[in-house]
Write a protein that holds these residues in place. Structure first.
Motif, PDB file in Angstrom:
ATOM      1  N   ASP A 109    -102.703   5.019  60.973  1.00 36.02           N
ATOM      2  CA  ASP A 109    -101.922   6.138  60.477  1.00 36.02           C
ATOM      3  C   ASP A 109    -100.543   6.168  61.116  1.00 36.02           C
ATOM      4  OD1 ASP A 109    -104.000   6.984  58.855  1.00 36.02           O
ATOM      5  OD2 ASP A 109    -104.810   8.340  60.382  1.00 36.02           O
ATOM      6  N   ALA A 110     -99.554   6.496  60.295  1.00 40.02           N
ATOM      7  CA  ALA A 110     -98.201   6.713  60.793  1.00 40.02           C
ATOM      8  C   ALA A 110     -98.136   8.114  61.401  1.00 40.02           C
ATOM      9  CB  ALA A 110     -97.194   6.567  59.656  1.00 40.02           C
ATOM     10  N   VAL A 111     -97.090   8.367  62.172  1.00 42.68           N
ATOM     11  CA  VAL A 111     -96.889   9.659  62.828  1.00 42.68           C
ATOM     12  C   VAL A 111     -95.628  10.295  62.248  1.00 42.68           C
ATOM     13  CG1 VAL A 111     -96.445  10.803  65.035  1.00 42.68           C
ATOM     14  CG2 VAL A 111     -98.001   8.841  64.940  1.00 42.68           C
ATOM     15  N   GLU A 112     -95.746  11.564  61.841  1.00 40.23           N
ATOM     16  CA  GLU A 112     -94.575  12.268  61.304  1.00 40.23           C
ATOM     17  C   GLU A 112     -93.704  12.715  62.469  1.00 40.23           C
ATOM     18  OE1 GLU A 112     -93.633  15.490  57.799  1.00 40.23           O
ATOM     19  OE2 GLU A 112     -95.438  15.782  59.008  1.00 40.23           O
ATOM     20  N   THR A 113     -92.443  12.264  62.435  1.00 39.20           N
ATOM     21  CA  THR A 113     -91.542  12.502  63.555  1.00 39.20           C
ATOM     22  C   THR A 113     -90.174  12.933  63.055  1.00 39.20           C
ATOM     23  OG1 THR A 113     -92.670  10.714  64.711  1.00 39.20           O
ATOM     24  CG2 THR A 113     -90.613  11.459  65.645  1.00 39.20           C
ATOM     25  N   PRO A 114     -89.730  14.152  63.349  1.00 36.95           N
ATOM     26  CA  PRO A 114     -90.500  15.267  63.881  1.00 36.95           C
ATOM     27  C   PRO A 114     -91.402  15.868  62.810  1.00 36.95           C
ATOM     28  CG  PRO A 114     -88.180  15.902  63.667  1.00 36.95           C
ATOM     29  CD  PRO A 114     -88.291  14.474  63.249  1.00 36.95           C
ATOM     30  N   SER A 115     -92.371  16.641  63.243  1.00 34.49           N
ATOM     31  CA  SER A 115     -93.367  17.231  62.355  1.00 34.49           C
ATOM     32  C   SER A 115     -92.700  18.068  61.255  1.00 34.49           C
ATOM     33  CB  SER A 115     -94.308  18.105  63.183  1.00 34.49           C
ATOM     34  OG  SER A 115     -95.294  18.665  62.362  1.00 34.49           O
ATOM     35  N   GLY A 116     -93.206  17.912  60.045  1.00 32.87           N
ATOM     36  CA  GLY A 116     -92.721  18.704  58.925  1.00 32.87           C
ATOM     37  C   GLY A 116     -91.493  18.170  58.219  1.00 32.87           C
ATOM     38  N   THR A 117     -91.013  16.979  58.610  1.00 31.30           N
ATOM     39  CA  THR A 117     -89.770  16.451  58.031  1.00 31.30           C
ATOM     40  C   THR A 117     -89.982  15.459  56.898  1.00 31.30           C
ATOM     41  OG1 THR A 117     -89.679  14.615  59.610  1.00 31.30           O
ATOM     42  CG2 THR A 117     -88.566  16.676  60.243  1.00 31.30           C
ATOM     43  N   GLY A 118     -91.201  14.900  56.785  1.00 29.80           N
ATOM     44  CA  GLY A 118     -91.432  13.855  55.797  1.00 29.80           C
ATOM     45  C   GLY A 118     -91.001  12.479  56.280  1.00 29.80           C
ATOM     46  N   HIS A 119     -90.566  12.368  57.533  1.00 28.73           N
ATOM     47  CA  HIS A 119     -90.181  11.081  58.127  1.00 28.73           C
ATOM     48  C   HIS A 119     -91.343  10.609  58.999  1.00 28.73           C
ATOM     49  CE1 HIS A 119     -85.766  11.082  57.229  1.00 28.73           C
ATOM     50  NE2 HIS A 119     -86.131  12.293  56.842  1.00 28.73           N
ATOM     51  N   TRP A 120     -91.879   9.446  58.655  1.00 24.75           N
ATOM     52  CA  TRP A 120     -93.064   8.909  59.320  1.00 24.75           C
ATOM     53  C   TRP A 120     -92.740   7.564  59.937  1.00 24.75           C
ATOM     54  CZ3 TRP A 120     -97.814  11.602  58.863  1.00 24.75           C
ATOM     55  CH2 TRP A 120     -97.784  12.701  57.994  1.00 24.75           C
ATOM     56  N   VAL A 121     -93.404   7.253  61.063  1.00 22.36           N
ATOM     57  CA  VAL A 121     -93.209   5.977  61.750  1.00 22.36           C
ATOM     58  C   VAL A 121     -94.575   5.401  62.112  1.00 22.36           C
ATOM     59  CG1 VAL A 121     -92.233   4.832  63.780  1.00 22.36           C
ATOM     60  CG2 VAL A 121     -90.994   6.708  62.698  1.00 22.36           C
ATOM     61  N   TYR A 122     -94.733   4.127  61.800  1.00 21.01           N
ATOM     62  CA  TYR A 122     -95.931   3.404  62.218  1.00 21.01           C
ATOM     63  C   TYR A 122     -95.489   2.347  63.226  1.00 21.01           C
ATOM     64  CZ  TYR A 122    -100.020   0.432  62.299  1.00 21.01           C
ATOM     65  OH  TYR A 122    -101.107  -0.300  62.711  1.00 21.01           O
ATOM     66  N   THR A 123     -96.178   2.286  64.372  1.00 17.83           N
ATOM     67  CA  THR A 123     -95.860   1.321  65.419  1.00 17.83           C
ATOM     68  C   THR A 123     -96.904   0.208  65.395  1.00 17.83           C
ATOM     69  OG1 THR A 123     -94.919   3.103  66.745  1.00 17.83           O
ATOM     70  CG2 THR A 123     -95.424   1.026  67.888  1.00 17.83           C
ATOM     71  N   ALA A 124     -96.440  -1.025  65.201  1.00 16.36           N
ATOM     72  CA  ALA A 124     -97.336  -2.179  65.098  1.00 16.36           C
ATOM     73  C   ALA A 124     -98.106  -2.407  66.393  1.00 16.36           C
ATOM     74  CB  ALA A 124     -96.544  -3.422  64.733  1.00 16.36           C
ATOM     75  N   GLN A 125     -99.369  -2.792  66.235  1.00 15.83           N
ATOM     76  CA  GLN A 125    -100.254  -3.041  67.363  1.00 15.83           C
ATOM     77  C   GLN A 125    -100.642  -4.516  67.493  1.00 15.83           C
ATOM     78  OE1 GLN A 125    -101.142  -0.289  69.361  1.00 15.83           O
ATOM     79  NE2 GLN A 125     -99.585   0.627  68.048  1.00 15.83           N
ATOM     80  N   THR A 126    -100.284  -5.316  66.471  1.00 13.24           N
ATOM     81  CA  THR A 126    -100.726  -6.705  66.419  1.00 13.24           C
ATOM     82  C   THR A 126     -99.522  -7.627  66.227  1.00 13.24           C
ATOM     83  OG1 THR A 126    -102.801  -5.989  65.405  1.00 13.24           O
ATOM     84  CG2 THR A 126    -102.239  -8.321  65.195  1.00 13.24           C
ATOM     85  N   ALA A 127     -99.462  -8.683  67.017  1.00 12.07           N
ATOM     86  CA  ALA A 127     -98.394  -9.679  66.852  1.00 12.07           C
ATOM     87  C   ALA A 127     -98.726 -10.581  65.665  1.00 12.07           C
ATOM     88  CB  ALA A 127     -98.264 -10.509  68.125  1.00 12.07           C
ATOM     89  N   VAL A 128     -97.694 -10.894  64.885  1.00 14.58           N
ATOM     90  CA  VAL A 128     -97.842 -11.746  63.706  1.00 14.58           C
ATOM     91  C   VAL A 128     -96.856 -12.903  63.854  1.00 14.58           C
ATOM     92  CG1 VAL A 128     -97.736 -11.823  61.197  1.00 14.58           C
ATOM     93  CG2 VAL A 128     -98.434  -9.709  62.334  1.00 14.58           C
ATOM     94  N   PRO A 129     -97.305 -14.152  63.659  1.00 16.30           N
ATOM     95  CA  PRO A 129     -96.423 -15.304  63.854  1.00 16.30           C
ATOM     96  C   PRO A 129     -95.227 -15.315  62.893  1.00 16.30           C
ATOM     97  CG  PRO A 129     -98.724 -15.998  63.674  1.00 16.30           C
ATOM     98  CD  PRO A 129     -98.670 -14.548  63.317  1.00 16.30           C
ATOM     99  N   THR A 130     -94.103 -15.774  63.387  1.00 21.00           N
ATOM    100  CA  THR A 130     -92.908 -15.950  62.560  1.00 21.00           C
ATOM    101  C   THR A 130     -93.238 -16.886  61.405  1.00 21.00           C
ATOM    102  OG1 THR A 130     -91.504 -15.656  64.497  1.00 21.00           O
ATOM    103  CG2 THR A 130     -90.499 -16.733  62.590  1.00 21.00           C
TER     104      THR A 130
END
Length: 150
Positions: A103-124
């Motif tokens: 799940d992405a995180v709404e930042t700041p809350s109530g704005t409709g702007h969401w950010v997802y932070t990758a947890q897995t490295a993917v090769p170039t």
């Protein structure tokens, strides 16, 4: 006799009315619609039905900050008449093999702007596909997909 499209629309409206009835007996959810009712001068029940019938939208899927490294960001902008409740991201390889999801995180809350932070490295050089699903309060959903070569 109703056509298949007419029958589907009638069923959708029936579900919208059922959602409206649920909201009317759920004090916490009803309060959200009552505040909007006062601002807009529209009956609460009408707002609940309209919200059910109006799916959320994903206005922007920004992959420019996603480079396949842990900590890379996927940015999303959403909109809905009563707010998007959840944004889910699934990153796959081009052929569909899963890389990661969450799940992405709404930042700041109530704005409709969401950010997802990758947890897995993917090769170039890997071709990835990002699937984003936004869900609103009544459960309406929209999904968009975009790809990128890292």
């Amino acid at each position: 006799e109703a056509s298949p499209d007419q029958a589907a629309q009638r069923e959708r409206f029936r579900q919208a009315v059922a959602y409206g009835r649920f909201v009317m007996v759920d004090a916490e959810t009803r309060e959200i619609y009552e505040q909007a009712s006062e601002r807009k001068g529209v009956p609460v029940f009408a707002l609940t039905v309209a919200d059910f019938l109006n799916a959320p939208s994903i206005d922007l899927l920004d992959l420019s900050a996603y480079g396949g490294q842990v900590g890379s960001l996927v940015k999303i902008i959403t909109s809905d008449d009563f707010g998007v409740m959840n944004v889910h991201i699934a990153i796959t390889e081009e052929q569909g093999a899963p890389i990661e999801s969450g799940d992405a995180v709404e930042t700041p809350s109530g704005t409709g702007h969401w950010v997802y932070t990758a947890q897995t490295a993917v090769p170039t050089g890997t071709m990835i596909v990002v699937h984003v699903t936004a869900t609103d309060r009544p459960g309406g959903m929209v999904t968009i997909t975009n790809g990128k070569t890292l």
